[in-house]
Design an enzyme around this catalytic site. Structure first.
Site, PDB file in Angstrom:
ATOM      1  N   HIS A  99       4.254 -20.703 -23.240  1.00 15.10           N
ATOM      2  CA  HIS A  99       4.564 -22.043 -23.292  1.00 15.10           C
ATOM      3  C   HIS A  99       3.369 -22.622 -23.852  1.00 15.10           C
ATOM      4  CE1 HIS A  99       6.503 -19.870 -19.505  1.00 15.10           C
ATOM      5  NE2 HIS A  99       7.172 -21.365 -19.732  1.00 15.10           N
ATOM      6  N   ASP A 102       0.125 -22.451 -21.939  1.00 17.57           N
ATOM      7  CA  ASP A 102      -0.598 -21.256 -21.801  1.00 17.57           C
ATOM      8  C   ASP A 102      -1.542 -20.909 -22.619  1.00 17.57           C
ATOM      9  OD1 ASP A 102       1.731 -20.779 -20.032  1.00 17.57           O
ATOM     10  OD2 ASP A 102       2.853 -19.718 -21.657  1.00 17.57           O
ATOM     11  N   GLU A 230      17.671 -20.759 -20.955  1.00 18.24           N
ATOM     12  CA  GLU A 230      17.406 -19.896 -20.222  1.00 18.24           C
ATOM     13  C   GLU A 230      18.028 -20.117 -18.755  1.00 18.24           C
ATOM     14  OE1 GLU A 230      13.700 -18.042 -20.228  1.00 18.24           O
ATOM     15  OE2 GLU A 230      13.809 -17.593 -18.054  1.00 18.24           O
ATOM     16  N   GLU A 266      17.697 -13.666 -17.879  1.00 18.22           N
ATOM     17  CA  GLU A 266      16.821 -13.121 -17.082  1.00 18.22           C
ATOM     18  C   GLU A 266      17.146 -12.452 -15.884  1.00 18.22           C
ATOM     19  OE1 GLU A 266      12.972 -15.243 -16.879  1.00 18.22           O
ATOM     20  OE2 GLU A 266      12.653 -14.513 -14.617  1.00 18.22           O
ATOM     21  N   HIS A 269      16.885 -14.183 -12.286  1.00 24.26           N
ATOM     22  CA  HIS A 269      17.570 -15.444 -12.359  1.00 24.26           C
ATOM     23  C   HIS A 269      19.032 -15.000 -12.245  1.00 24.26           C
ATOM     24  CE1 HIS A 269      14.671 -17.566 -15.068  1.00 24.26           C
ATOM     25  NE2 HIS A 269      13.980 -17.192 -14.145  1.00 24.26           N
ATOM     26  N   ASP A 294      14.875 -11.929 -20.875  1.00 25.82           N
ATOM     27  CA  ASP A 294      13.597 -11.887 -20.111  1.00 25.82           C
ATOM     28  C   ASP A 294      13.778 -10.768 -19.144  1.00 25.82           C
ATOM     29  OD1 ASP A 294      12.540 -14.018 -21.395  1.00 25.82           O
ATOM     30  OD2 ASP A 294      12.337 -15.157 -19.816  1.00 25.82           O
ATOM     31  N   ASP A 305      12.184 -15.725  -6.818  1.00 29.61           N
ATOM     32  CA  ASP A 305      11.739 -15.033  -8.124  1.00 29.61           C
ATOM     33  C   ASP A 305      10.562 -14.447  -8.328  1.00 29.61           C
ATOM     34  OD1 ASP A 305      12.434 -14.897 -10.901  1.00 29.61           O
ATOM     35  OD2 ASP A 305      11.537 -16.862 -11.388  1.00 29.61           O
ATOM     36  N   ASP A 337       9.016 -11.098 -18.796  1.00 29.26           N
ATOM     37  CA  ASP A 337       8.826 -12.127 -17.910  1.00 29.26           C
ATOM     38  C   ASP A 337       8.472 -11.601 -16.501  1.00 29.26           C
ATOM     39  OD1 ASP A 337       8.314 -14.595 -16.857  1.00 29.26           O
ATOM     40  OD2 ASP A 337      10.230 -15.286 -17.313  1.00 29.26           O
TER      41      ASP A 337
HETATM   42  C1  XUL Z   1      10.829 -19.335 -14.824  1.00 28.35           C
HETATM   43  C2  XUL Z   1      10.922 -18.479 -16.194  1.00 28.35           C
HETATM   44  C3  XUL Z   1      10.152 -19.083 -17.348  1.00 28.35           C
HETATM   45  C4  XUL Z   1      11.067 -19.253 -18.620  1.00 28.35           C
HETATM   46  C5  XUL Z   1      10.202 -19.963 -19.754  1.00 28.35           C
HETATM   47  O1  XUL Z   1      11.579 -18.551 -13.768  1.00 28.35           O
HETATM   48  O2  XUL Z   1      11.495 -17.449 -16.512  1.00 28.35           O
HETATM   49  O3  XUL Z   1       8.996 -18.608 -17.311  1.00 28.35           O
HETATM   50  O4  XUL Z   1      11.214 -17.983 -18.989  1.00 28.35           O
HETATM   51  O5  XUL Z   1      10.071 -21.249 -19.211  1.00 28.35           O
HETATM   52 CO    CO Z   2      12.004 -16.295 -17.992  1.00 28.45          CO
END
Ligand code: XUL
Ligand code: CO
Length: 437
Positions: A99, A102, A230, A266, A269, A294, A305, A337
């Site tokens: 990001h 970051d 995402e 992800e 998620h 992810d 999460d 991630d």
């Molecule tokens: C949050 C997440 C983020 C995204 C990028 O749950 O997965 O880190 O991957 O913003």
């Molecule tokens: Co993510």
């Protein structure tokens, strides 16, 4: 300066090795199903978890010991760049993701923040050139700053919306400068807490408008990355709009954006949405929307999460099964991630966490390739749907049937000869494949 002092380059030593700083399954140059493991998996380090996370949780302060923490401000950001490239080299990881927030400290103004970003981006570009490492994707952190308390792309305040747009604009410029393969949108604040104070229709229209503006600007500056959304159902927002793969695809189709985006899926998620990771991948692939992964896993006893490193071989196998069936991950990759646990606070744990994830994915890849090669599930699936290859079933598939024709068939064929789905047998075969590689 060396940041990781207790291990050198991690080598593949094979299954019998007892060395914790060695790969037992990930052998980058080994060919599986026509491609090397490195080409299949395209691993990436997530900057935020590896170089920024400090181990705080809602009840406790930082625990992580990090060699770059002896610096401050922009100096610490520079140290993290050096540490990132050292880490990627030692772990043999070809990609990284970040990001904007970051990589460089936020300044007092947008101008100052962008200046800090420019300093670090020049350094990242230099390191990429020297090492051959690449940016899998970058994204804008449009969720941490309090200005996004009521949303970013779905903000109730146009000034916050403008700020989010400005961050995305800079992100696209940075992505172009660093040759990013993808650009990610994750909507941590794009949702609502209560419908009582929410104009959902306006928020969704505005989000689509922001995506369209982003496409337009990427075209304008000649940034040809794959755009990814995402999905995540909740956390931090009570209800997030990009709930899961199916919801996100429907949103993109409603606004005519489906050809410009794919999905970054992800694992944790997916489980928060009440799905498995493989379900999300299948939904995306079926719609031609599989973009990138992810990689992590949740704790099934917790409802949030936890972003743990993926070590569940059943999930990594089923994940890679879906990826292989979809024809590969394309310009995407497997981005960790994932964060080491608060109790795993030593520098070495960062390497051990990534080794665990990489070996688990390599293991899953090999097991999945074997299942496909041996048609373990395919032969049963062919058999299950066989009635759609001839007669009335073939007519249905060809779009040549009607309710009248089907009724006539049902009237003269009253017996439906169903067969067992063999779930238990299939599950054991899955276990056998995992234990055989
Ligand atoms: C949050 C997440 C983020 C995204 C990028 O749950 O997965 O880190 O991957 O913003
Ligand atoms: Co993510």
């Amino acid at each position: 300066m060396t940041y990781f002092t207790s291990f050198d380059k991690i080598q593949f030593e094979g299954k019998t090795s007892k060395n914790p700083f060695a790969f037992k399954q990930y052998n980058p140059s080994e060919v599986v199903s026509g491609k090397t493991m490195e080409e299949h998996l395209r691993f990436a380090v997530a900057y935020w978890h590896t170089f920024n996370a400090n181990g705080t949780d809602p009840f406790g302060s930082a625990t992580m010991i990090r060699s770059w923490d002896k610096y401050d401000g922009l100096d610490r950001s520079k140290a993290r760049v050096e540490a990132n490239f050292e880490f990627m080299d030692k772990l043999n990881i070809p990609y990284y993701c970040f990001h904007d927030a970051d990589i460089a400290p936020e300044g007092a103004t947008l101008q100052e923040t962008n200046k800090n970003i420019d300093v670090i981006v020049a350094m990242l570009k230099d390191y990429q050139k020297q090492t051959g490492k690449k940016l899998l994707w970058n994204t804008a952190n449009n969720f941490t700053n309090p200005r996004y308390v009521h949303g970013a792309g779905t903000a109730v305040n146009a000034n916050a919306y403008a700020f989010a747009a400005a961050q995305i604009k800079k992100g696209l410029e940075v992505g172009k400068e660093l040759g990013a393969e993808n650009y990610v949108f994750w909507g941590g604040r794009e949702g609502y807490e209560s419908l009582l104070n929410t104009n959902m229709a306006l928020e969704l229209d505005n989000l689509a408008r922001l995506y369209q503006m982003s496409i337009d600007y990427a075209n304008e500056i000649g940034f040809d990355a794959q755009f990814l959304i995402e999905p995540k159902p909740k956390e931090p927002t009570t209800h997030q709009y990009d709930f899961d793969a199916a919801t996100t695809i429907a949103f993109l189709q409603k606004y005519g954006l489906q050809d410009k985006f794919k999905l970054n899926l992800e694992a944790n998620h997916a489980t928060l949405a009440g799905h498995t990771f493989e379900h999300e991948i299948r939904v995306a692939a079926t719609n031609g929307m599989l973009g990138s992964l992810d990689a992590n896993q949740g704790n099934m006893l917790l409802g949030w999460d936890t972003d743990e490193f993926p070590t569940d071989l059943y999930t990594t196998t089923l994940t890679m099964y879906e990826v292989l069936k979809a024809g590969g991950i394309g310009r995407g990759g497997v981005n960790f991630d994932a964060k080491v646990r608060r109790t795993s606070f030593e520098m070495d744990d960062l390497a051990l966490g990534h080794i665990a994830g990489m070996d688990s994915f390599a293991w899953g890849l090999k097991a999945a390739a074997k299942l496909i090669e041996e048609k373990t599930f395919d032969s049963l699936i062919d058999d299950r749907y066989a009635t759609f290859t001839t007669g009335i079933g073939a007519d249905v598939v060809a779009g040549k049937s009607s309710l009248k024709a089907l009724e006539a068939h049902a009237l003269t064929n009253p017996v439906v000869d169903n067969k067992s789905g063999r779930i238990e047998r299939l599950r054991l075969q899955l276990s056998e494949a995992i234990y055989s590689v």
